[in-house]
Motif scaffolding. Sequence first.
Motif, PDB file in Angstrom:
ATOM      1  N   SER A   1       3.556  -3.674  -3.806  1.00 53.54           N
ATOM      2  CA  SER A   1       2.856  -2.782  -4.730  1.00 53.54           C
ATOM      3  C   SER A   1       2.299  -3.627  -5.866  1.00 53.54           C
TER       4      SER A   1
ATOM      5  N   GLU B   1       6.889   2.051 -15.999  1.00 56.78           N
ATOM      6  CA  GLU B   1       5.928   1.015 -15.651  1.00 56.78           C
ATOM      7  C   GLU B   1       5.054   1.549 -14.524  1.00 56.78           C
ATOM      8  N   ASN B   2       3.765   1.290 -14.620  1.00 55.93           N
ATOM      9  CA  ASN B   2       2.877   1.717 -13.546  1.00 55.93           C
ATOM     10  C   ASN B   2       3.136   0.910 -12.295  1.00 55.93           C
ATOM     11  N   ARG B   3       3.152   1.593 -11.167  1.00 55.79           N
ATOM     12  CA  ARG B   3       3.242   0.926  -9.859  1.00 55.79           C
ATOM     13  C   ARG B   3       2.201   1.563  -8.961  1.00 55.79           C
ATOM     14  N   GLU B   4       1.327   0.745  -8.412  1.00 58.97           N
ATOM     15  CA  GLU B   4       0.182   1.283  -7.681  1.00 58.97           C
ATOM     16  C   GLU B   4       0.033   0.622  -6.314  1.00 58.97           C
TER      17      GLU B   4
END
Lengths: 161, 172
Positions: free
Chosen positions: B43, B27-30
């Motif tokens: 985040s 999963e993208n975490r930005e």
Amino acid sequence: MMRRLVLTAGAALLLLSGCGGGRLRPLAGLNQQLNQLGQGRSPSLSGGWLALIAARGSGRVQVQLIDVKRRNPVPLPGLNRPDALPISVAVDQNAERLAVVRQREDRTELVLYKRSLQATQLLPMEPAGVPRQVSFSADGRVLAVEVSRGGLWQIDLLEIP
Amino acid sequence: MAGVLLAIGGCGLRRQTASPIGLNGAENREQPALSGDGRLLASLVERGGRTTVLLQERRSGKVLPLRHLRRHQPHSSPSLSWNGRYLALLIQRGRRREAVIEDRASGALQPLFLPGNAEPRRLSLAPDARQLAVELTSQGSTRLQLFDLSGLLEPDLAPGLRESGGGPGGPP
């Protein structure tokens, strides 16, 4: 009766302050100083210091450190290089440590700058990845790094002694 | 310690990947933001196709509730105060990007009215919550402005200097 009145008034005040929002008071003198540095982005505020990336009209893009109380830019000898383009910066509360993501030649790297030593240290991404954005804890001991790795954005947490 | 301990590098670095919250961690975490004390991590993640802020304890990965921030996506640019009492971020309300602060101690969501027509792009909340730096964009140019929050918020100070609480999910 009086106590009930005070409580009701207090609750109404709380409700108003929760819904009303706040008009922000600009720090006019400091903002004027920031405008003189050129276009600014990637702010990081901590302990009376503001780190940012500023682009002057000439196209030179540099990390800048501002002493908020004195409204003065502070020199960062050895950090800004003519062959490097800063992308993100974070500062700790003593402005002793700055973490900078920068593009240099054909790679993107994360470096730690120690102001007392006027020296940068490369912080390699392990496993390999491309850093983009950084955030410090106030004491500069924990660094969160947004990293592109294997087609995903991840967050690495680095504890720095 | 939750998460994946990756390595202890030659220069004494201790590395950890923030605890995965999706299946297999894929999963993208930005846009990470640490609280001043380093205890909490905010985040951005995808929830139902919408970019949503997530607040976690850094070491355990435990997710902490945010009362007002299940709507008004996409969220961006989270920033935390010292004990994580305040979470500043940008939300979408209609066509406008708006800066707001959730006060986790009182449960209030405080909208911040920025002067002029420039659009906010990035925020940085001072750990003591006395000032806010805002990156603004207008007609293709960006600039930074600092704002005084002392009339709006109680400070969120380090222990010893503490005048306010750390909100729900705080340390015992």
